[in-house]
Write an enzyme that holds these catalytic residues in place. Structure first.
Site, PDB file in Angstrom:
ATOM      1  N   LYS A  11       0.857  -1.194   0.000  1.00 15.90           N
ATOM      2  CA  LYS A  11       0.000   0.000   0.000  1.00 15.90           C
ATOM      3  C   LYS A  11       0.887   1.237   0.000  1.00 15.90           C
ATOM      4  O   LYS A  11       1.908   1.262   0.706  1.00 15.90           O
ATOM      5  CB  LYS A  11      -0.904  -0.037   1.240  1.00 15.90           C
ATOM      6  CG  LYS A  11      -1.929   1.094   1.308  1.00 15.90           C
ATOM      7  CD  LYS A  11      -2.875   0.941   2.504  1.00 15.90           C
ATOM      8  CE  LYS A  11      -3.899   2.053   2.575  1.00 15.90           C
ATOM      9  NZ  LYS A  11      -4.818   1.925   3.725  1.00 15.90           N
TER      10      LYS A  11
ATOM     11  N   SER B 157      -9.836   1.942   2.808  1.00 18.18           N
ATOM     12  CA  SER B 157      -8.974   2.736   1.975  1.00 18.18           C
ATOM     13  C   SER B 157      -7.924   1.903   1.238  1.00 18.18           C
ATOM     14  O   SER B 157      -7.300   2.384   0.304  1.00 18.18           O
ATOM     15  CB  SER B 157      -8.261   3.788   2.830  1.00 18.18           C
ATOM     16  OG  SER B 157      -7.393   3.160   3.768  1.00 18.18           O
TER      17      SER B 157
ATOM     18  N   SER C 117     -10.148  -0.460   7.008  1.00 15.91           N
ATOM     19  CA  SER C 117      -9.552  -0.392   5.669  1.00 15.91           C
ATOM     20  C   SER C 117      -8.831  -1.632   5.171  1.00 15.91           C
ATOM     21  O   SER C 117      -8.438  -1.676   4.009  1.00 15.91           O
ATOM     22  CB  SER C 117      -8.584   0.783   5.590  1.00 15.91           C
ATOM     23  OG  SER C 117      -9.315   1.957   5.420  1.00 15.91           O
TER      24      SER C 117
HETATM   25  N1  GLN Z   1     -13.469   4.191   6.190  1.00 13.56           N
HETATM   26  C1  GLN Z   1     -12.898   4.689   7.398  1.00 13.56           C
HETATM   27  C2  GLN Z   1     -12.530   6.132   7.213  1.00 13.56           C
HETATM   28  O1  GLN Z   1     -12.889   6.664   6.237  1.00 13.56           O
HETATM   29  C3  GLN Z   1     -11.711   3.863   7.787  1.00 13.56           C
HETATM   30  C4  GLN Z   1     -10.518   4.110   6.952  1.00 13.56           C
HETATM   31  C5  GLN Z   1      -9.330   3.312   7.382  1.00 13.56           C
HETATM   32  O2  GLN Z   1      -9.458   2.269   8.046  1.00 13.56           O
HETATM   33  N2  GLN Z   1      -8.155   3.795   7.034  1.00 13.56           N
HETATM   34  O3  GLN Z   1     -11.905   6.732   8.018  1.00 13.56           O
END
Ligand code: GLN
Length: 482
Positions: free
Chosen positions: A75, A150, A174
């Site tokens: 990532k 994400s 995420s």
């Molecule tokens: N969807 C969540 C957010 O928008 C979690 C994102 C994540 O785990 N990085 O913050």
């Protein structure tokens, strides 16, 4: 190209193919399919071939470790020495990291081969990968749908066979949410289990790195390399790391699995619910005892998260000011103009929204009402889990309330986007480990089963997933890659 790590290892050991050959196969598949899926921001072809060559020499000299010669995607939130690390943001579009994140260093030492850096929501903020400066990622099962976020690029790369494994990070879901929507296996370890050094921070008290792969068996191999104490991360925990691969194998007769009633309530799509029910039935057949439990403070998890995470991100992202780090605007009039325009140009809309909300929540006079209160409720959420784990060994639930939604469907409605993480977020608030494993399909799209373990109980969590995967092949289904 849908090999597991275990299959690649065997092939390398038996000399069925070399690391250079398998790496070339993946690079060719990436070149062919990445334009449509957009799961890679950077493809590190030269580096990959160089690493593969070195791995082949290491294998020939009998000094190979388990991951030597195995390709992997990272990532783009992890700093990679000499390679662009964009975090999905224009702010870091030209940032070449001068050092490796600890987990990248671990993979390099093991001799694995980096194929490239995967697409992600900007600064890991999102549930659909639509917040990336580099464009959205297509779900390999249906290109009109989101892969989740994400870590959408990592999940899509594994699902599409453009990497056998990938790294991700999970602040509120995420790893688990995109794993569910793309039909792959992913694990978020206990907070503190995997080093955050060199992982660009979003919500420091919530962020945790972990792997994606096709199987729990592969995730165990990857976690063996990723987990461990790191003196460079002050929140890393100094506890011995068990051999997760060795933990796979025992049956799960008598394992107590709790179903939180709050996770099976309103908002859960019928198609998802029915897949989860069948998965629970399968666990029953495997000898597990299923118990209903309650996590009464679940309803506060989204509001608590969106105070805590946003407060922390407003602080973490203050370093991107165009002076020390990040994009710098052209011809600034003075220092204030430089800050304003650099940050205004460098950050995307969702990131700006969050910095503003987080800054507000931390400002004098509001701190007690928002941040402090949220931390108090966070404690109650953690206590719910502590109570539950007095009764059960593992908690099972859906990973997401819905299957992958259409691109653009929720971009104008941040609150409905935030609700995608309703079942994943409370684990981050509590610091617990969780996984998502493929459990079936609804309307032809993958559904993920979430398994939650007690603190540092990743071995049991992985084995619980592994036993399920021994009894079905949902995790081996692949989309037809177009
Ligand atoms: N969807 C969540 C957010 O928008 C979690 C994102 C994540 O785990 N990085 O913050």
């Amino acid at each position: 190209m849908s090999k597991t790590i275990s299959q690649i290892q065997q092939g390398l050991t038996k000399r069925d193919f070399s690391s250079v050959e398998i790496t070339q196969d993946y690079l060719a598949a990436i070149k062919q399919h990445n334009p449509a899926i957009n799961c890679y921001i950077s493809i590190t072809e030269d580096l990959a071939l160089q690493q593969a060559k070195a791995a082949d020499q290491r294998i020939a000299s009998g000094e190979a470790q388990l991951l030597t010669g195995v390709p992997i995607a990272h990532k783009d939130v992890f700093c990679t020495d000499g390679v662009r690390t964009s975090c999905g943001s224009k702010m870091l579009d030209n940032f070449v990291a001068p050092y490796d994140a600890t987990i990248i260093g671990n993979f390099n030492e093991a001799g694995s081969v980096m194929l490239g850096k995967t697409n992600m929501d900007e600064f890991a903020m999102g549930s659909s990968n639509e917040n990336s400066y580099y464009g959205s990622v297509a779900n390999p099962w249906d290109h009109e749908r989101v892969p989740g976020g994400s870590s959408g690029g990592s999940a899509a790369a594994v699902a599409a066979g453009l990497a056998p494994a990938a790294t991700g990070t999970d602040t509120g879901g995420s790893i688990r949410q995109p794993a569910a929507l793309c039909g792959v296996t992913g694990i978020k370890p206990t907070y503190g289990r995997v080093s955050r050094y060199g992982m660009i921070a979003f919500g420091s008290s919530l962020d945790q790195g972990g792997p994606f792969a096709r199987t729990a068996e592969d995730c165990a191999i990857l976690l063996n390399t990723m987990a461990g104490f790191d003196p460079r991360d002050s929140t890393s925990i100094d506890q011995p790391v068990p051999d997760y691969s060795q933990g796979l194998g025992s049956d799960i007769k008598g394992l107590k699995i709790g179903l939180p009633k709050e996770y099976f309530a309103e908002g859960l799509e019928a198609g998802v619910a029915s897949v989860i029910e069948s998965a629970i039935d399968e666990y029953r057949r495997l000898g597990a005892e299923i118990v209903e439990i309650s996590l009464p403070h679940t309803k506060y998890s989204i509001p608590v998260y969106y105070v805590v995470a946003l407060a922390e991100c407003s602080s973490n992202l203050s370093r991107f000011d165009g002076v020390r780090f990040g994009h710098r605007c052209s011809n600034p009039q003075d220092l204030e103009d430089l800050y304003k325009r650099s940050r205004g140009e460098g950050f995307g809309e969702e990131v700006k929204r969050r910095i503003m909300l987080g800054t507000y929540a931390l400002s004098a006079g509001y701190y007690d009402a928002y941040y402090l209160k949220a931390q108090q409720v966070r404690r109650l959420i953690k206590q719910d889990f502590e109570q539950a784990f007095k009764q059960v060994d593992i908690i099972a639930a859906p990973t997401t309330p819905e299957i992958a939604f259409k691109l653009g469907d929720k971009t104008d409605d941040p609150v409905s986007m935030y609700l995608q993480d309703i079942y994943t977020i409370s684990l981050n608030l509590a610091g617990l480990p969780g996984m998502s494993i493929p459990a079936g399909f609804s309307q032809g799209l993958p559904v993920g089963l979430q398994l939650v373990g007690n603190y540092f109980d990743e071995a049991r969590l992985l084995n619980t997933a592994h036993q399920f995967q021994l009894s079905n092949d949902w995790h081996l289904q692949s989309p037809e890659v177009k």
